[in-house]
Enzyme design. Structure first.
Site, short mmCIF file in Angstrom:
data_model
loop_
_atom_site.label_atom_id
_atom_site.label_comp_id
_atom_site.label_asym_id
_atom_site.label_seq_id
_atom_site.Cartn_x
_atom_site.Cartn_y
_atom_site.Cartn_z
N ASP A 31 7.41 -0.98 -3.91
CA ASP A 31 7.20 0.39 -3.41
C ASP A 31 8.36 1.28 -3.84
O ASP A 31 9.52 0.97 -3.59
CB ASP A 31 7.07 0.38 -1.89
CG ASP A 31 6.42 1.63 -1.35
OD1 ASP A 31 6.79 2.73 -1.78
OD2 ASP A 31 5.52 1.51 -0.50
N SER A 80 2.58 6.85 -0.72
CA SER A 80 2.32 5.42 -0.79
C SER A 80 0.88 5.08 -0.42
O SER A 80 0.32 4.11 -0.93
CB SER A 80 3.29 4.66 0.12
OG SER A 80 4.60 4.73 -0.38
N THR A 133 0.98 0.49 2.39
CA THR A 133 0.49 -0.39 1.32
C THR A 133 -0.36 -1.54 1.84
O THR A 133 -1.51 -1.69 1.40
CB THR A 133 1.66 -0.90 0.46
OG1 THR A 133 2.33 0.22 -0.12
CG2 THR A 133 1.16 -1.81 -0.64
N GLU A 253 4.58 -7.09 -0.96
CA GLU A 253 5.22 -5.80 -1.18
C GLU A 253 6.71 -5.87 -0.89
O GLU A 253 7.14 -6.28 0.20
CB GLU A 253 4.62 -4.70 -0.30
CG GLU A 253 5.24 -3.34 -0.62
CD GLU A 253 4.85 -2.23 0.35
OE1 GLU A 253 4.69 -1.09 -0.11
OE2 GLU A 253 4.72 -2.51 1.56
N ASP A 258 11.58 1.55 -1.73
CA ASP A 258 11.19 2.94 -1.45
C ASP A 258 12.09 3.55 -0.37
O ASP A 258 12.53 4.69 -0.49
CB ASP A 258 9.74 2.96 -1.00
CG ASP A 258 9.27 4.32 -0.53
OD1 ASP A 258 9.23 5.25 -1.36
OD2 ASP A 258 8.94 4.47 0.67
N HIS A 262 14.38 6.91 -0.61
CA HIS A 262 14.32 8.07 0.29
C HIS A 262 15.69 8.40 0.87
O HIS A 262 16.02 9.57 1.09
CB HIS A 262 13.34 7.79 1.44
CG HIS A 262 11.90 7.97 1.06
ND1 HIS A 262 11.37 9.20 0.69
CD2 HIS A 262 10.87 7.09 1.02
CE1 HIS A 262 10.07 9.05 0.44
NE2 HIS A 262 9.75 7.79 0.62
N HIS A 301 4.69 4.35 -7.03
CA HIS A 301 5.32 5.60 -7.48
C HIS A 301 6.80 5.32 -7.61
O HIS A 301 7.26 4.20 -7.34
CB HIS A 301 5.11 6.72 -6.44
CG HIS A 301 5.51 6.32 -5.06
ND1 HIS A 301 6.83 6.24 -4.67
CD2 HIS A 301 4.78 5.93 -3.99
CE1 HIS A 301 6.89 5.84 -3.42
NE2 HIS A 301 5.66 5.63 -2.98
N HIS A 393 9.34 11.52 -3.40
CA HIS A 393 8.76 10.79 -4.52
C HIS A 393 8.80 11.64 -5.78
O HIS A 393 8.92 12.87 -5.71
CB HIS A 393 7.29 10.42 -4.23
CG HIS A 393 7.12 9.50 -3.07
ND1 HIS A 393 5.87 9.13 -2.59
CD2 HIS A 393 8.02 8.87 -2.27
CE1 HIS A 393 6.02 8.31 -1.57
NE2 HIS A 393 7.32 8.14 -1.36
#
Length: 431
Positions: A31, A80, A133, A253, A258, A262, A301, A393
């Site tokens: 992710d 996501s 996800t 995952e 991710d 962030h 992404h 993102h």
């Protein structure tokens, strides 16, 4: 004659491909893992005693690239949920969609088809198991924010009278043990084993349904985990439970790449990438021993606009990231209550802070985590020459990695929906 030849070649081509259908399918999502993350990890993992920069498992398994944009109603940058919905259903949808199309109608997922075919199914993630996800593979909801509804659906919604997921491993206590409903007890009454510590995974009975929840929401950062190989541990346990004569479908995952993006947190990002790399290395060997298995990894992404090199310095120095004793978030949490912030930060970062760096911590007047987390991350950015363009993102293409039976179908440039469509074809080709 020309038409006949074309038709014959098409039939023969399909026949060859149809025999190349895997028994087991492992789909993986890094992710937020755009190309800058795998490049940075190569440098982070490099052996400084050799003149060359060694390949990583990501380099060995790279086969293609994928576009990531959602349905045009949400523009060109996906979240996501829409990204995972594209990867699970082969259909573009709006940002926030969980296994539904733009009309909010449920769309079959690859995991659901695998279940209908008699395969066992599972998810192993470092987020909560009802996060965007995993939810997009095993559930349908108009909004990713409906966490309780998604958790409920894992128990309430059946496929051919069966639970959709045989194995669920990740975080999520607060969504599954609530005042209004205790889903853990319901799953236990339905025959699921339940564990709440990673160490218990080695003791569960194999071949039976399993629910494992290891945190209130997402699991602790890799840097803060007592078991810093948490994703390999989850993966090995899930596969042990899922292996059977009919085959299985497993979603894995690396959720918190991710989250590091962030937070613009390069220290946590590299630790999360290492957790994923260790998982991939184990899966490489597993597939060598189980050649009827396909593994395909991509990202939904990229997050944060990670830049390897900042301020025009033409350098990147990952050595400053290698001795962290805790995540920047955990370091920040501890800084809130101590007086000698410089000494604590130096100890946990693994290097001596300059007076300027210590001053950047001492000027913070707050009892909240975010300013300290941000300050520690900024110190690491400065030391390593890391840059970021956003806390959100980005719309860049992402990489595709694959190994095993059918992996040749994922080469070149694909749209993210084509990854799911190819997995659907491989599922349907199984004889």
């Amino acid at each position: 004659m020309k038409q006949f030849t074309t038709l014959l070649l098409a039939v023969l081509s399909h026949s060859v491909l149809a025999t190349n259908a895997p028994k087991n399918i492992i789909m993986m999502v890094g992710d937020g893992m755009g190309p800058a993350y795998t490049t940075a990890y190569r440098m982070y993992a490099d052996d400084p005693s050799t003149p060359e920069v060694e390949q990583t498992v990501f380099d060995r398994l790279l086969v293609g690239m994928a576009s990531t944009h959602p349905d045009i109603v949400s523009g060109f940058v996906t979240d996501s949920a829409a990204g995972a919905t594209a990867l699970s259903t082969g259909v573009k949808s709006y940002n926030g969609a969980i296994g539904v199309d733009t009309n909010k109608k449920p769309v079959q997922t690859v995991l659901e088809l695998a279940k209908i075919q008699g395969r066992k199914t599972g998810v192993a993630v470092t987020s909560q198991i009802n996060h965007a996800t995993p939810a997009s593979f095993g559930s349908h909801n108009e909004s990713r924010q409906n966490y309780d509804q998604i958790a409920d659906s894992y128990f309430d919604d059946k496929t051919n009278g069966q639970f959709v997921l045989d194995v669920m491993l990740g975080g999520g206590w607060k969504y599954f043990i609530r005042e209004d409903r205790n889903l853990v007890e319901q799953f236990k009454e339905a025959g699921y084993q339940y564990v709440d510590k990673l160490s218990q995974l080695s003791t569960v009975s194999t071949g039976t349904p399993l629910l494992g929840l290891f945190a209130d929401s997402g699991m602790p950062w890799a840097l803060d985990s007592s078991n810093q190989r948490r994703l390999p541990t989850l993966t090995k346990a899930a596969i042990r439970q899922l292996e059977n004569d009919q085959g299985y479908f497993l979603l894995i995952e690396a959720s918190q790449v991710d989250w590091a993006g962030h937070s613009n947190d390069i220290g946590s990002a590299m630790a999360e990438m290492h957790d994923l790399a260790l998982t991939l290395e184990w899966l490489e060997q597993y597939i060598n021993e189980n050649p009827d298995t396909l593994m395909v990894l991509t990202a939904d992404h990229s997050t944060g606009g990670l830049t390897i090199g900042a301020k025009g310095n033409y350098s990147w120095k990952p050595q400053w990231l290698k001795n962290l004793k805790a995540s920047p978030a955990e370091i920040g949490k501890q800084l809130i209550t101590v007086k000698n912030k410089g000494a604590l930060a130096s100890n946990l970062l693994g290097f001596e802070l300059t007076q300027e760096e210590i001053a950047s911590l001492n000027v913070i007047e707050s009892d909240e985590l975010k300013p300290y987390h941000k300050a520690i991350s900024k110190i690491l950015d400065g030391r390593s020459d890391t840059g970021w363009t956003t806390s959100g993102h980005t719309g860049v293409d992402v990489q595709i990695f694959a190994k095993g039976m059918g992996s040749e179908r994922f080469t070149g440039h694909l749209d993210n929906t084509e990854i799911a469509q190819t997995v659907f074809e491989l599922l349907r080709d199984k004889k």
